[in-house]
Write an enzyme that holds these catalytic residues in place. Structure first.
Site, PDB file in Angstrom:
ATOM      1  CG  PHE A   9      -1.860   0.690   1.073  1.00  0.00           C
ATOM      2  CD1 PHE A   9      -3.100   0.614   0.141  1.00  0.00           C
ATOM      3  CD2 PHE A   9      -2.809   1.730   2.136  1.00  0.00           C
ATOM      4  CE1 PHE A   9      -4.211   1.345  -0.444  1.00  0.00           C
ATOM      5  CE2 PHE A   9      -3.571   2.100   1.495  1.00  0.00           C
ATOM      6  CZ  PHE A   9      -4.519   1.849   1.014  1.00  0.00           C
ATOM      7  CE  LYS A 127       9.769  -2.849 -12.803  1.00  0.00           C
ATOM      8  NZ  LYS A 127       9.396  -1.992 -11.431  1.00  0.00           N
ATOM      9  CB  VAL A 154       7.290  -2.934 -18.448  1.00  0.00           C
ATOM     10  CG1 VAL A 154       8.097  -2.918 -19.863  1.00  0.00           C
ATOM     11  CG2 VAL A 154       7.776  -4.472 -18.218  1.00  0.00           C
ATOM     12  N   GLY A 208       7.941   9.796  -7.216  1.00  0.00           N
ATOM     13  CA  GLY A 208       8.018   8.797  -6.897  1.00  0.00           C
ATOM     14  C   GLY A 208       7.619   7.261  -7.691  1.00  0.00           C
ATOM     15  CE  LYS A 226      10.212   0.165 -15.617  1.00  0.00           C
ATOM     16  NZ  LYS A 226      10.354   0.943 -15.885  1.00  0.00           N
TER      17      LYS A 226
HETATM   18  N1  NAP Z   1       6.367   3.230  -9.079  1.00  0.00           N
HETATM   19  C1  NAP Z   1       5.471   3.601 -10.083  1.00  0.00           C
HETATM   20  O1  NAP Z   1       5.741   4.213 -10.633  1.00  0.00           O
HETATM   21  C2  NAP Z   1       5.935   1.924 -10.229  1.00  0.00           C
HETATM   22  C3  NAP Z   1       5.629   2.149 -11.660  1.00  0.00           C
HETATM   23  C4  NAP Z   1       5.526   0.920 -12.113  1.00  0.00           C
HETATM   24  C5  NAP Z   1       5.962  -0.676 -11.767  1.00  0.00           C
HETATM   25  N2  NAP Z   1       5.800  -0.110 -10.184  1.00  0.00           N
HETATM   26  C6  NAP Z   1       6.115  -1.411  -9.294  1.00  0.00           C
HETATM   27  O2  NAP Z   1       4.702  -1.544  -8.636  1.00  0.00           O
HETATM   28  C7  NAP Z   1       5.345  -2.522  -7.496  1.00  0.00           C
HETATM   29  C8  NAP Z   1       4.830  -1.040  -6.284  1.00  0.00           C
HETATM   30  O3  NAP Z   1       5.415   0.532  -6.570  1.00  0.00           O
HETATM   31  P1  NAP Z   1       5.457   1.477  -5.349  1.00  0.00           P
HETATM   32  O4  NAP Z   1       6.146   2.763  -5.655  1.00  0.00           O
HETATM   33  O5  NAP Z   1       3.657   2.130  -4.855  1.00  0.00           O
HETATM   34  O6  NAP Z   1       6.390   1.127  -4.154  1.00  0.00           O
HETATM   35  P2  NAP Z   1       6.399   1.495  -2.684  1.00  0.00           P
HETATM   36  O7  NAP Z   1       5.715   2.869  -2.952  1.00  0.00           O
HETATM   37  O8  NAP Z   1       7.926   0.810  -1.597  1.00  0.00           O
HETATM   38  O9  NAP Z   1       5.237   0.917  -1.558  1.00  0.00           O
HETATM   39  C9  NAP Z   1       5.228  -0.755  -2.163  1.00  0.00           C
HETATM   40  C10 NAP Z   1       4.869  -1.734  -0.816  1.00  0.00           C
HETATM   41  O10 NAP Z   1       4.842  -3.106  -0.871  1.00  0.00           O
HETATM   42  C11 NAP Z   1       5.303  -3.208   0.757  1.00  0.00           C
HETATM   43  N3  NAP Z   1       5.627  -4.566   1.079  1.00  0.00           N
HETATM   44  C12 NAP Z   1       6.811  -4.392   0.367  1.00  0.00           C
HETATM   45  N4  NAP Z   1       7.612  -6.107   0.929  1.00  0.00           N
HETATM   46  C13 NAP Z   1       6.507  -6.256   0.774  1.00  0.00           C
HETATM   47  C14 NAP Z   1       6.040  -7.995   1.584  1.00  0.00           C
HETATM   48  N5  NAP Z   1       7.808  -8.356   1.482  1.00  0.00           N
HETATM   49  N6  NAP Z   1       5.193  -7.873   1.990  1.00  0.00           N
HETATM   50  C15 NAP Z   1       3.984  -7.005   2.181  1.00  0.00           C
HETATM   51  N7  NAP Z   1       4.060  -5.527   1.792  1.00  0.00           N
HETATM   52  C16 NAP Z   1       5.641  -5.420   1.274  1.00  0.00           C
HETATM   53  C17 NAP Z   1       5.668  -1.686   1.254  1.00  0.00           C
HETATM   54  O11 NAP Z   1       5.977  -1.773   2.906  1.00  0.00           O
HETATM   55  P3  NAP Z   1       5.614  -0.325   3.629  1.00  0.00           P
HETATM   56  O12 NAP Z   1       4.785   0.818   3.325  1.00  0.00           O
HETATM   57  O13 NAP Z   1       5.895  -0.689   4.822  1.00  0.00           O
HETATM   58  O14 NAP Z   1       6.847   0.220   3.113  1.00  0.00           O
HETATM   59  C18 NAP Z   1       4.813  -0.989   0.822  1.00  0.00           C
HETATM   60  O15 NAP Z   1       3.747  -0.613   1.097  1.00  0.00           O
HETATM   61  C19 NAP Z   1       7.125  -1.951  -7.146  1.00  0.00           C
HETATM   62  O16 NAP Z   1       7.126  -3.737  -7.052  1.00  0.00           O
HETATM   63  C20 NAP Z   1       7.297  -1.117  -8.466  1.00  0.00           C
HETATM   64  O17 NAP Z   1       8.262  -2.457  -9.170  1.00  0.00           O
HETATM   65  C21 NAP Z   1       6.150   1.223  -9.305  1.00  0.00           C
END
Ligand code: NAP
Length: 344
Positions: A9, A127, A154, A208, A226
């Protein structure tokens, strides 16, 4: 009613919740989705569980105000995540946890495997599982007649997988190339304007779009994940980020940037994949490309992918200035596809 269990989240999870629960009754055609979050798990900010549906507006309010779910929130749970995946009543797992290169896509791969084994649909933006073990996960989903959807892994919400799968039926993908990492492209663009490496990185993190661990972006790991994901899905390869020849952008100095510009070129971090006899090979390398090259037009946090097939001239998909909303939209698109195909 579609019951969902959400892992992660952070930026994406919160934006998805905002779209679903704040905008859902607006003009986005989501009112009929009839979806609930029955569980929301984070790593360090608490976990909420309620089979009748979590109060998502309250959850968003708490996490944004205090950085975690309120200790007194009646929906807080101490049930471990793996137990929830194994036992909770849900239709769809939405996996939005952090990319883990060091642990080769774990623990997300385990979470997804457990859900698929229980014949639950899975949508992920992470990914890692696609880059490290797409073949096994997609076979398991097929065997259990459930959906495993990955569109936003991706190029955020840009329909790269859906376009290739739906729009290029019968064509064989023979090569892929592109700029797939927003952070490095943004840093290189800013350095051309005279900004420092660190200053540009700080902006990417505050917006972000930089990975939680910036060395994933800068050293080319995110790009490698990717292009591995793309080759595994679109070229039926079986490679991981570790198999990819990789170099990041830390050796691109301001002097190199200036020299390139003076000779009509730009530095870009380019991903490539190609067929070599029966194998698929891939690379991630900084390249000095002509300013006339299509890829040279990709500015800031934009990205692009060129798909070569045996039956069509190359197609290029360009994504202009994506935001977190684009990624959340990619997840939503997958959720809607699950509903359409599986009827839940
Ligand atoms: N941001 C982008 O633009 C983007 C684009 C494409 C794909 N993605 C992918 O989408 C995913 C989420 O991205 P995001 O930007 O939302 O990342 P983020 O802001 O770092 O949030 C990740 C969330 O996952 C939780 N988490 C991490 N490890 C966990 C585990 N082992 N068990 C349960 N919860 C866990 C974290 O908990 P905590 O809050 O406690 O740290 C946090 O709530 C990533 O894999 C990222 O590579 C992101």
């Amino acid at each position: 009613m579609m019951k969902t269990l959400v892992i992660g989240f952070g930026h994406v999870g919160q934006k998805l919740a905002e779209i679903l629960f704040f905008e859902g009754d607006g003009s986005h055609g989501l009112a009929s989705l009839n979806l609930t979050f029955t569980g929301i798990y984070t790593q360090s900010r608490g976990a909420l569980l309620d089979t009748e549906g979590i109060n998502v507006k309250q959850a968003l309010l708490e996490i944004r105000k205090n950085g975690c779910f309120d200790k007194n929130n009646p929906q807080q749970t101490s049930i471990p995540l793996t137990q929830a995946i194994d036992e909770l009543d849900y239709d769809l797992l939405i996996e939005l946890s952090t990319l883990s290169i060091e642990n080769k896509g774990e623990p997300a791969i385990t979470y997804i495997t457990k859900a698929l084994e229980r014949k639950k649909h899975v949508v992920t933006a992470n990914k890692g599982p696609v880059a490290f073990t797409y073949g096994e996960l997609s076979n398991l989903a097929r065997k259990n007649n459930v959906q495993f959807r990955i569109e936003s892994t991706v190029m955020d919400g840009a329909p790269v997988f859906n376009l290739a799968k739906q729009g290029l039926k019968g064509a064989r993908v023979i090569g892929l190339s592109g700029i797939l990492n927003s952070t490095t492209n943004y840093i290189l663009s800013q350095m051309e304007k005279g900004k420092g490496f660190k200053e540009a990185l700080n902006v990417a993190q505050s917006e972000g779009f930089a990975e939680a661990d910036p060395h994933h972006d800068i050293d080319g790991w995110d790009s490698a994940a990717k292009i591995a994901a793309l080759t595994n899905v679109l070229m039926q390869a079986d490679i991981t980020p570790d198999d990819i020849k990789r170099e990041g952008i830390s050796n691109i100095t301001p002097e190199k940037i200036t020299k390139a510009l003076q000779s009509g070129k730009r530095w870009k971090l380019i991903c490539r994949a190609w067929r070599d006899k029966n194998r698929v090979l891939a690379s991630v390398m900084p390249e000095e490309i002509s300013q006339q090259d299509l890829f040279a037009a990709i500015e800031g946090s934009g990205s692009c992918l060129r798909i070569e097939t045996d039956l069509m001239n190359p197609i290029v998909i360009v994504q202009d200035s994506p935001t977190i909303k684009d990624t959340a939209y990619g997840v939503l698109n997958d959720i809607l596809a699950v509903r359409e195909i599986a009827g839940c």
